[in-house]
Design a protein around this motif. Structure first.
Motif, PDB file in Angstrom:
ATOM      1  N   MET A 173       0.840  -1.164   0.000  1.00  0.00           N
ATOM      2  CA  MET A 173       0.000   0.000   0.000  1.00  0.00           C
ATOM      3  C   MET A 173       0.893   1.239   0.000  1.00  0.00           C
ATOM      4  N   LEU A 174       0.508   2.224  -0.750  1.00  0.00           N
ATOM      5  CA  LEU A 174       1.257   3.476  -0.843  1.00  0.00           C
ATOM      6  C   LEU A 174       0.902   4.357   0.350  1.00  0.00           C
ATOM      7  N   ILE A 175       1.902   4.724   1.141  1.00  0.00           N
ATOM      8  CA  ILE A 175       1.679   5.552   2.330  1.00  0.00           C
ATOM      9  C   ILE A 175       1.961   7.015   2.017  1.00  0.00           C
ATOM     10  N   CYS A 176       3.094   7.290   1.379  1.00  0.00           N
ATOM     11  CA  CYS A 176       3.490   8.664   1.080  1.00  0.00           C
ATOM     12  C   CYS A 176       3.405   8.895  -0.437  1.00  0.00           C
ATOM     13  N   HIS A 177       2.456   9.724  -0.830  1.00  0.00           N
ATOM     14  CA  HIS A 177       2.277  10.008  -2.251  1.00  0.00           C
ATOM     15  C   HIS A 177       3.327  10.981  -2.778  1.00  0.00           C
ATOM     16  N   CYS A 178       3.822  11.833  -1.902  1.00  0.00           N
ATOM     17  CA  CYS A 178       4.817  12.828  -2.338  1.00  0.00           C
ATOM     18  C   CYS A 178       6.144  12.167  -2.711  1.00  0.00           C
ATOM     19  N   ASN A 179       6.559  11.186  -1.914  1.00  0.00           N
ATOM     20  CA  ASN A 179       7.843  10.520  -2.131  1.00  0.00           C
ATOM     21  C   ASN A 179       7.700   9.128  -2.739  1.00  0.00           C
ATOM     22  N   ILE A 180       6.479   8.687  -2.982  1.00  0.00           N
ATOM     23  CA  ILE A 180       6.190   7.342  -3.491  1.00  0.00           C
ATOM     24  C   ILE A 180       6.860   6.297  -2.582  1.00  0.00           C
ATOM     25  N   ILE A 181       6.394   6.229  -1.343  1.00  0.00           N
ATOM     26  CA  ILE A 181       6.925   5.280  -0.357  1.00  0.00           C
ATOM     27  C   ILE A 181       5.795   4.345   0.040  1.00  0.00           C
ATOM     28  N   THR A 182       6.089   3.049   0.004  1.00  0.00           N
ATOM     29  CA  THR A 182       5.087   2.054   0.361  1.00  0.00           C
ATOM     30  C   THR A 182       5.174   1.713   1.848  1.00  0.00           C
ATOM     31  N   GLU A 183       4.127   1.068   2.325  1.00  0.00           N
ATOM     32  CA  GLU A 183       4.084   0.639   3.724  1.00  0.00           C
ATOM     33  C   GLU A 183       5.212  -0.347   4.021  1.00  0.00           C
ATOM     34  N   LYS A 184       5.494  -1.226   3.087  1.00  0.00           N
ATOM     35  CA  LYS A 184       6.560  -2.224   3.277  1.00  0.00           C
ATOM     36  C   LYS A 184       7.920  -1.545   3.433  1.00  0.00           C
ATOM     37  N   GLY A 231       9.863  14.575   4.673  1.00  0.00           N
ATOM     38  CA  GLY A 231       8.431  14.821   4.598  1.00  0.00           C
ATOM     39  C   GLY A 231       8.179  16.091   3.803  1.00  0.00           C
ATOM     40  N   ARG A 232       7.253  16.049   2.905  1.00  0.00           N
ATOM     41  CA  ARG A 232       6.933  17.240   2.118  1.00  0.00           C
ATOM     42  C   ARG A 232       5.638  17.855   2.623  1.00  0.00           C
ATOM     43  N   CYS A 233       4.512  17.224   2.351  1.00  0.00           N
ATOM     44  CA  CYS A 233       3.251  17.773   2.863  1.00  0.00           C
ATOM     45  C   CYS A 233       2.973  17.241   4.276  1.00  0.00           C
ATOM     46  N   CYS A 234       3.609  16.134   4.639  1.00  0.00           N
ATOM     47  CA  CYS A 234       3.517  15.497   5.963  1.00  0.00           C
ATOM     48  C   CYS A 234       2.115  14.980   6.281  1.00  0.00           C
ATOM     49  N   GLY A 235       1.274  14.857   5.297  1.00  0.00           N
ATOM     50  CA  GLY A 235      -0.053  14.289   5.505  1.00  0.00           C
ATOM     51  C   GLY A 235      -0.009  12.810   5.826  1.00  0.00           C
ATOM     52  N   CYS A 236       1.076  12.153   5.493  1.00  0.00           N
ATOM     53  CA  CYS A 236       1.221  10.722   5.749  1.00  0.00           C
ATOM     54  C   CYS A 236       1.729  10.428   7.156  1.00  0.00           C
ATOM     55  N   PHE A 237       2.201  11.431   7.885  1.00  0.00           N
ATOM     56  CA  PHE A 237       2.822  11.199   9.187  1.00  0.00           C
ATOM     57  C   PHE A 237       1.910  10.488  10.189  1.00  0.00           C
ATOM     58  N   PRO A 238       0.609  10.792  10.255  1.00  0.00           N
ATOM     59  CA  PRO A 238      -0.232  10.023  11.182  1.00  0.00           C
ATOM     60  C   PRO A 238      -0.239   8.521  10.859  1.00  0.00           C
ATOM     61  N   ASN A 239      -0.262   8.172   9.579  1.00  0.00           N
ATOM     62  CA  ASN A 239      -0.198   6.757   9.200  1.00  0.00           C
ATOM     63  C   ASN A 239       1.165   6.156   9.516  1.00  0.00           C
ATOM     64  N   VAL A 240       2.209   6.945   9.363  1.00  0.00           N
ATOM     65  CA  VAL A 240       3.551   6.470   9.688  1.00  0.00           C
ATOM     66  C   VAL A 240       3.666   6.226  11.197  1.00  0.00           C
TER      67      VAL A 240
END
Length: 103
Positions: free
Chosen positions: A1-12, A43-52
């Motif tokens: 699953m894609l967690i960070c759309h800005c950096n294209i980072i997956t959950e794995k 982190g760019r927009c940091c919207g993924c940080f809660p999921n991280v």
């Protein structure tokens, strides 16, 4: 699953970075910025940080459950982290009033 759309980072990829950090020091404090730094990203927009943060808690909990560490200490610490997350981490709009407008 894609967690960070800005950096294209997956959950794995995030899980692997967390496990690598825990292998270095199982009791270090791991935060999203440290995970991103270990992957040579930021982190760019940091919207993924809660999921991280949720991923950090889950992976750390599983990591310590597999180790020889005392389960009582781990569970109580992670419960306190979750309580703080609920208390401080779920505020919307950074405390701004409803009528606030940036421009």
């Amino acid at each position: 699953m894609l967690i960070c759309h800005c950096n294209i980072i997956t959950e794995k990829e995030i899980e692997q970075a967390i496990v690598a950090l825990l292998d270095e020091d199982p009791w270090q404090l791991i935060v999203p910025a440290k995970v991103y730094h270990s992957m040579r990203k930021r982190g760019r927009c940091c919207g993924c940080f809660p999921n991280v943060v949720e991923t950090i808690i889950r992976v750390t909990e599983n990591y310590h459950a597999r180790s020889e560490a005392g389960g009582v200490d781990i569970v109580s610490h992670l419960d306190r982290v979750r309580e703080l997350r609920v208390q401080y981490g779920s505020k919307t709009h950074e405390g701004r009033k409803t009528g606030h407008r940036a421009a």
